[in-house]
Design a protein around this motif. Structure first.
Motif, PDB file in Angstrom:
ATOM      1  N   VAL A 268       0.845  -1.198   0.000  1.00  0.00           N
ATOM      2  CA  VAL A 268       0.000   0.000   0.000  1.00  0.00           C
ATOM      3  C   VAL A 268       0.884   1.253   0.000  1.00  0.00           C
ATOM      4  CG1 VAL A 268      -1.525   1.385   1.463  1.00  0.00           C
ATOM      5  CG2 VAL A 268      -2.063  -1.016   1.016  1.00  0.00           C
ATOM      6  N   LYS A 269       1.925   1.237   0.799  1.00  0.00           N
ATOM      7  CA  LYS A 269       2.833   2.384   0.862  1.00  0.00           C
ATOM      8  C   LYS A 269       3.507   2.623  -0.489  1.00  0.00           C
ATOM      9  CE  LYS A 269       6.748   4.202   3.524  1.00  0.00           C
ATOM     10  NZ  LYS A 269       7.718   3.926   4.626  1.00  0.00           N
ATOM     11  N   THR A 270       3.878   1.552  -1.173  1.00  0.00           N
ATOM     12  CA  THR A 270       4.540   1.676  -2.473  1.00  0.00           C
ATOM     13  C   THR A 270       3.644   2.355  -3.495  1.00  0.00           C
ATOM     14  OG1 THR A 270       5.911  -0.278  -2.104  1.00  0.00           O
ATOM     15  CG2 THR A 270       5.550   0.380  -4.393  1.00  0.00           C
ATOM     16  N   PHE A 271       2.353   2.070  -3.452  1.00  0.00           N
ATOM     17  CA  PHE A 271       1.416   2.597  -4.449  1.00  0.00           C
ATOM     18  C   PHE A 271       0.707   3.872  -3.987  1.00  0.00           C
ATOM     19  CE2 PHE A 271       1.947  -1.707  -5.949  1.00  0.00           C
ATOM     20  CZ  PHE A 271       1.845  -1.601  -7.328  1.00  0.00           C
ATOM     21  N   SER A 272       1.144   4.465  -2.885  1.00  0.00           N
ATOM     22  CA  SER A 272       0.419   5.607  -2.322  1.00  0.00           C
ATOM     23  C   SER A 272       1.297   6.854  -2.155  1.00  0.00           C
ATOM     24  CB  SER A 272      -0.178   5.203  -0.966  1.00  0.00           C
ATOM     25  OG  SER A 272      -1.065   4.131  -1.078  1.00  0.00           O
ATOM     26  N   PRO A 273       1.593   7.568  -3.245  1.00  0.00           N
ATOM     27  CA  PRO A 273       1.316   7.207  -4.634  1.00  0.00           C
ATOM     28  C   PRO A 273       2.504   6.455  -5.226  1.00  0.00           C
ATOM     29  CG  PRO A 273       2.074   9.459  -4.521  1.00  0.00           C
ATOM     30  CD  PRO A 273       2.076   8.953  -3.109  1.00  0.00           C
ATOM     31  N   ILE A 274       2.334   5.927  -6.440  1.00  0.00           N
ATOM     32  CA  ILE A 274       3.410   5.219  -7.126  1.00  0.00           C
ATOM     33  C   ILE A 274       4.493   6.221  -7.535  1.00  0.00           C
ATOM     34  CG2 ILE A 274       2.425   5.420  -9.460  1.00  0.00           C
ATOM     35  CD1 ILE A 274       4.112   2.262  -8.044  1.00  0.00           C
ATOM     36  N   ASP A 275       5.726   5.828  -7.425  1.00  0.00           N
ATOM     37  CA  ASP A 275       6.866   6.659  -7.812  1.00  0.00           C
ATOM     38  C   ASP A 275       7.529   5.994  -9.009  1.00  0.00           C
ATOM     39  OD1 ASP A 275       9.009   8.389  -7.931  1.00  0.00           O
ATOM     40  OD2 ASP A 275      10.110   7.431  -6.294  1.00  0.00           O
TER      41      ASP A 275
END
Length: 449
Positions: free
Chosen positions: A323-330
């Motif tokens: 969730v952290k990786t996609f919040s937001p996606i970098d």
């Protein structure tokens, strides 16, 4: 006429276009990252704590979380599943993927119970018609379809897939065309009980091409493919034909035909989490705190024609990290893409077995734990225990004994060992990676000798 020519130019294969410009894959990714992010969206009722990245479904305008929850391997405990689903929805995940064959049918039950506790507009349900090895009649297909809705506790399915097309031979015709099943599903979509119709692809690319080449007839809403930075750069071939792992071809074909992609195996069945130490060290040198999973998700999330990226999450720590990786996606930078190219080139030189531990091959009629055997073999390769040196080498006996000891520890039940394989080939038609399973098991037996 001029409009048709312009359209043809616009739909030119991306790979050929970049080749003519003299750009490599890393530069290609940089260009893609610079494209207008019109596929990205934020929910209209977004809260400060929810920074999830969303993609817009082209036909309906639905906002789909770029991180999708794959529910193939869930805890077999409803309370634990409820906790995972609650956390996911609270943090913006709204796409949940399952299938009748997952967990022997229990995945749909667990998922349905967990999701039904939330407002229906908070989530999108994806499941599949998994008539791959049993009865392929219209009656059996309708029963599977209706049973899925009962287990999932819904009156419509948001994203419905023809499961695992590409089995080769007459599989597509027998499972979906000659029996009238596809016509039935098209009518169900027209009636609104299926909101979006697509297919998941494994195997022979001729079936994949045929379905997309008939896009004007079927109007596929999405297609589920395997895609990751290793399969993009190093295509798998079988008898000279492209198969499932040729991710670049699959993605570009979908993009050219206007079909959005749902991505499976972004971590290649967890292989990126088990990559050789010297490879993961190269990634940590750039981002010391980032896991290899985060690298892989950032890479695949950079592509604009992707609707959602599925991750099988059965632990809260994995869910929270994703969730952290996609919040937001970098999105990956050009330099980071070049590094991943280099990593992929090195990984392709490791003689691992391309098993994603999906367990479609199980149960083995002779009790062999096929995924367990392959997982240990690949671990031994990544740790440079295999391949064994020449028998005349000073460390040959020591390395071989170390492999044997590790094998017995990984598979303590001798009934699950590779030597139990009787070469019945029942597993061959079930493997989405088209692995010659008996041959690979024989390789392990030979190594143990």
């Amino acid at each position: 006429m001029m409009m048709d020519q312009e359209k043809n130019r616009h739909e030119m294969d991306r790979r050929e276009f970049l080749r003519r410009l003299g750009l490599g894959a890393g530069s290609a990714m940089a260009l893609m990252a610079l494209e207008p992010l019109q596929g990205l969206a934020r929910p209209t009722d977004d809260k400060d704590e929810n920074r999830m990245t969303y993609r817009v479904q082209h036909g309906s305008g639905e906002q789909i979380s770029l991180l999708g929850f794959g529910m193939m391997r869930l805890p077999n405990n409803q309370d634990e599943v409820n906790e995972l689903v609650d956390y996911a929805i609270e943090h913006g995940v709204n796409y949940f993927d399952t299938a009748p064959v997952y967990m022997g049918g229990q995945s749909e039950v667990l998922m349905g119970n967990a999701l039904s506790r939330h407002p229906r507009e908070k989530y999108f349900v994806a499941t599949k018609l998994s008539n791959m090895w049993g009865d392929t009649s219209m009656e059996a297909a309708k029963q599977m379809y209706e049973t899925s809705m009962e287990k999932l506790r819904v009156d419509h399915i948001d994203y419905y897939l023809l499961h695992g097309i590409g089995g080769g031979g007459d599989s597509l015709k027998k499972r979906f065309l000659e029996n009238g099943v596809l016509d039935f599903l098209l009518k169900e979509r027209e009636a609104g009980r299926i909101r979006h119709l697509g297919f998941s692809y494994h195997g022979d690319v001729s079936d994949f091409d045929w379905l997309l080449d008939h896009q004007e007839e079927y109007h596929w809403d999405f297609c589920q493919i395997q895609m990751n930075f290793l399969d993009w750069r190093h295509a798998s071939l079988k008898k000279g034909r492209r198969v499932d792992a040729d991710a670049e071809y699959l993605y570009n074909k979908c993009e050219k035909t206007g079909v959005q992609c749902v991505i499976m195996e972004p971590l290649r069945g967890g292989a990126f989490g088990r990559m050789a130490q010297e490879l993961s060290d190269q990634l940590r040198a750039v981002h010391p705190d980032d896991s290899t999973a985060r690298w892989a998700f950032r890479w695949v999330g950079s592509f604009p024609n992707i609707l959602t990226v599925l991750s099988g999450m059965n632990r809260m720590d994995h869910l929270a990290e994703n969730v952290k990786t996609f919040s937001p996606i970098d999105p990956c930078t050009d330099q980071e893409n070049k590094l991943l190219e280099h990593i992929a080139d090195q990984m392709s030189g490791f003689p691992t077995i391309p098993c994603t531990t999906c367990a479609y091959c199980m149960p083995c009629p002779y009790g062999v734990n096929i995924p367990g055997n392959f997982a240990y073999y690949n671990e031994a390769v990544n740790e440079h225990l295999l391949p064994l040196p020449d028998p005349t080498a000073d460390n040959y006996a020591e390395r071989k004994q170390q492999f044997k000891d590790g094998y017995k520890k990984a598979l303590p039940d001798e009934a699950a060992w590779a030597k139990r394989c009787q070469d019945c080939e029942e597993c061959l038609s079930k493997c989405p990676q088209q692995i010659r399973i008996p041959n690979q098991l024989a390789r392990i037996v030979e190594t143990l000798r």
